[in-house]
Design a protein around this motif. Structure first.
Motif, short mmCIF file in Angstrom:
data_model
loop_
_atom_site.label_atom_id
_atom_site.label_comp_id
_atom_site.label_asym_id
_atom_site.label_seq_id
_atom_site.Cartn_x
_atom_site.Cartn_y
_atom_site.Cartn_z
N GLU A 87 33.10 39.91 -7.73
CA GLU A 87 33.04 40.93 -8.57
C GLU A 87 31.77 41.23 -8.96
OE1 GLU A 87 34.51 41.27 -13.27
OE2 GLU A 87 35.29 39.81 -12.00
N GLN B 175 42.24 40.75 -9.67
CA GLN B 175 42.74 39.84 -9.09
C GLN B 175 42.23 38.41 -9.81
OE1 GLN B 175 44.91 39.93 -6.46
NE2 GLN B 175 44.87 42.10 -6.91
N ARG B 176 41.10 38.35 -10.28
CA ARG B 176 41.10 37.15 -11.08
C ARG B 176 41.93 36.95 -12.39
NH1 ARG B 176 36.28 36.10 -14.93
NH2 ARG B 176 35.66 38.32 -14.74
N CYS C 133 38.76 25.44 -13.89
CA CYS C 133 38.64 26.60 -13.68
C CYS C 133 39.21 27.76 -14.50
CB CYS C 133 38.95 27.06 -12.03
SG CYS C 133 38.34 26.06 -10.78
N ASN D 68 37.15 30.64 -16.82
CA ASN D 68 37.46 31.99 -16.82
C ASN D 68 37.95 32.44 -17.99
OD1 ASN D 68 37.50 34.00 -14.92
ND2 ASN D 68 39.86 33.74 -14.57
N LEU E 107 36.56 35.09 -6.83
CA LEU E 107 36.78 36.29 -7.22
C LEU E 107 35.78 36.77 -8.16
CD1 LEU E 107 40.77 36.40 -7.46
CD2 LEU E 107 39.38 37.44 -5.57
N HIS E 108 35.22 35.91 -8.92
CA HIS E 108 34.26 36.28 -9.87
C HIS E 108 33.08 36.49 -9.15
CE1 HIS E 108 31.46 35.68 -13.43
NE2 HIS E 108 31.97 36.83 -13.53
N GLN F 190 39.68 31.87 -8.65
CA GLN F 190 38.89 32.55 -9.86
C GLN F 190 37.53 32.62 -9.68
OE1 GLN F 190 40.93 31.54 -13.84
NE2 GLN F 190 42.47 30.42 -12.51
#
Length: 693
Positions: free
Chosen positions: A648, A410-411, A76, A80, A644-645, A641
């Motif tokens: 987003e 946050q990511r 992960c 990212n 959160l993406h 991650q």
């Protein structure tokens, strides 16, 4: 001494180091330990000591679970990090190609257009073989000789590199874009150095008459043209459409960065007009030629009216036009008064005064926008559109921008936290090599006897702060409701740091509290001051929790008024909190409390490294029990991650404020909306000035 205890001590000392002092200390410690344990426990311990390890099936299971957790989190993190790296490369490639400061770009680094057509290459990056030459975009112009947009891009590129205009410039403009005089106005920039301004007197001196005359010929051609249509907007829109669609914060930022790097973008009015036209007016004044000044004034008024006739292109274009109008009006009013031209003097005096009032209106509007959008936890970028009359924007339109940015932040936080737990977890895992074979064997016994009781609460203690932080961020009253660019970023970072410190502290406190489990399993003699150290740890954890509460609850209860009392809210002009700034006091207090937690963690780490080897069994047991909670936190932050993406991406695709609209390629849709009322006001002022004269 019971037979079971003697066998246990003999088995333990068989693996002990040969150092006499260490063996004596361990013998005393093992004797005290055996006195608190029953025969069944001692017999089991003796068997495990002789084996020197946990049962193979249990050991392999723990290793497999731990490896899976680490590998998943790293995967992960890698995805990212690659996303961050890809858009970093994209931004540098695009910005560098337009700035002409890098070598030929590698198109494989541009997301979504890794195999562009030759036309896309020319449109986005120009000719890679001419990145450092003024004719970088000549190939684009030659690919469609009748396209005025492509020719305009080529001309602007030449002017930005101070290259000479082609010999057939006038004929080509008249052939490709008949009736449009915008490129003639733009071409005046080539003569920008033909005039030198005196900063003390404000007068202008012509230092290169030939260049100045050439610029004024372009000016006359622009004034005679039926219209002034800025084609750069069409070219920008076409290039933005060729890029991959903006689907998250970084891709939106990449598009905005691409748009901002275009030479001459958003301004058909060159800065040089503010000095060229005053120089021309002062020449009329020096020659005492009111007729020439009237002609110059009439041409400039015609150009001014045509410049603000079309819809706005960008904030930069708007600011340049307004500033140019003010500079020329001030100079023309002075010259007209000296030449006795009352009508022209009245017109430019009224226009200059009106433009001054417009500036005051804009400042008041921006002030109100900051109070409305920023101070009340609204938009983060729109109030930065300085120089415009900012209209009211519905709260529903503002929310996606804020939530997109918070998801991105946050990511990043999850990525950095994941790295933190990866490093600390690796250190905890490596700590076992500091102990002797006996120490590791004793640690294995304790782990075997107590892990079922210790690991669940320790793992929960690691995950709860991280989970509560995420729940708080996305709650209706949480950090995502704050403006990240106006103080909310500080608060959110404090909360994230508090959650990470708590996730490190709480498992340590839980493990030390529940292990050893006196009288029910094999335990080791407690070090002097162990209980004091335990409560020291709980005190540090309480400080971390208090810091999180201060950074979360105080701003919410205060209504965020104190947060925005000063610039960026938290501090006075000299960067110190004021006694009445409740949020500032809360944040400084929270920072101090977090510092205590960080100091305690550093103290524990140093003490573990320099502690005597006789106490290693207890510390190795604690380290082994800590490893799984830390790996659980690592896995949680890793899996967070991509989640959160996805959040987003969701908000970015629903954002009506940011992102580039190919039909109106300003720096964000919100900027385009804010320029419309200012352009309307400019048109009104020009009309009122003409009527009053």
């Amino acid at each position: 001494m019971p037979d079971a205890a003697e066998k246990f001590i003999h088995a333990a000392l068989a693996a002990a180091p040969s150092d006499k002092e260490v063996r004596q200390h361990l013998a005393a410690e093992l004797t005290a330990l055996a006195a608190t344990a029953g025969d069944p426990s001692l017999e089991e311990a003796t068997r495990l000591l002789k084996e020197g390890r946990l049962p193979r099936s249990t050991r392999q299971l723990w290793k497999a679970i731990s490896a899976a957790m680490v590998l998943t989190a790293i995967a992960c993190m890698a995805a990212n990090a690659w996303h961050f790296h890809t858009y970093r490369q994209t931004a540098s490639q695009l910005i560098g190609s337009w700035g002409g400061k890098i070598t030929a770009p590698d198109d494989s680094t541009i997301p979504g257009i890794s195999a562009p057509t030759p036309h896309q290459r020319l449109l986005l990056l120009g000719d890679p073989g001419h990145l450092d030459k003024p004719d970088q975009f000549q190939g684009l112009s030659l690919s469609a000789p009748d396209n005025p947009v492509y020719y305009g891009i080529f001309i602007r590129k030449l002017l930005s590199r101070q290259g000479a205009l082609p010999g057939d410039f006038v004929e080509r403009v008249q052939a490709t874009d008949p009736g449009n005089g915008i490129l003639f106005l733009t071409a005046m920039e080539s003569a920008s150095k033909s005039v030198r301004a005196d900063k003390l007197t404000g007068s202008h001196r012509i230092v290169d008459p030939a260049e100045f005359d050439r610029a004024m010929r372009y000016f006359h051609l622009a004034a005679a043209a039926p219209f002034l249509r800025d084609r750069i907007e069409d070219g920008t829109g076409e290039r933005v459409a060729a890029m991959p669609p903006a689907r998250d914060f970084l891709s939106m930022l990449s598009q905005i960065g691409f748009v901002l790097t275009q030479e001459g973008v958003y301004s058909s009015v060159p800065f040089s007009i503010a000095s060229l036209l005053p120089a021309a007016a002062e020449k009329c004044q020096a020659d005492h030629d009111p007729g020439a000044f009237r002609q110059l004034s009439a041409e400039w008024r015609a150009i001014s009216e045509k410049l603000v006739r079309d819809e706005p292109v960008s904030l930069i274009d708007l600011i340049i036009k307004r500033a140019t109008l003010m500079a020329v009006s001030k100079s023309f009013a002075t010259v007209a008064t000296d030449l006795g031209l009352n009508e022209e003097s009245t017109y430019y005096s009224n226009l200059g005064a009106a433009l001054g009032r417009l500036k005051q209106e804009i400042d008041a509007s921006r002030h109100q926008a900051e109070a409305t959008y920023s101070y009340t936890r609204g938009d983060s970028l729109l109030p930065m559109s300085k120089g415009t009359l900012i209209p009211e924007v519905p709260a529903a339109d503002l929310a996606p921008e804020r939530l997109t940015l918070h998801a991105f932040l946050q990511r990043v936080t999850a990525f950095l936290g994941c790295g933190l737990f990866l490093i600390i977890g690796g250190g905890v895992a490596a700590y076992r090599f500091r102990g002797s074979a006996l120490s590791r064997s004793l640690a294995l016994i304790s782990f075997r006897m107590s892990w079922r009781k210790t690991l669940p609460p320790a793992t929960t203690a690691a995950l709860v702060p991280l989970l509560l932080f995420q729940l708080h961020v996305w709650s209706p009253w949480g950090a995502s409701y704050w403006n990240a660019f106006w103080g909310g970023l500080i608060l959110t970072n404090l909360q994230a740091l508090a959650a990470l410190i708590l996730a490190l502290l709480l498992p340590l406190c839980v493990v030390r509290r529940f292990h050893p489990d006196s009288g029910k399993s094999i335990r080791f003699a407690e070090a002097p001051g162990h209980r004091r150290g335990e409560w020291f740890g709980w005190g540090a954890a309480i400080c971390g929790a208090a810091a999180w509460i201060l950074a979360s609850v105080v701003p919410y209860l205060s209504g965020f008024d104190a947060l925005f009392t000063h610039d960026f809210g938290l501090f006075a002009g000299v960067g110190k909190p004021t006694i009445t700034d409740s949020c500032g006091i809360a944040i400084w207090t929270a920072t101090g409390l977090l510092g205590l937690g960080a100091v305690y963690l550093a103290f524990i780490a140093i003490r573990a490294l320099i502690s005597s080897r006789a106490r290693l069994p207890l510390r190795l047991t604690v380290a082994k029990l800590l490893l799984f909670p830390y790996l659980a936190a690592l896995l949680f932050l890793g899996l967070l991650q991509p989640v959160l993406h996805a959040v987003e991406v969701h908000w970015a695709t629903h954002d009506p404020i940011n992102g580039i609209d190919p039909l109106h390629p300003a720096v964000g849709r919100g900027e385009y909306r804010t320029m419309i009322p200012t352009y309307a006001r400019l048109r009104q002022l020009l009309q009122e000035a003409a009527e009053s004269s």
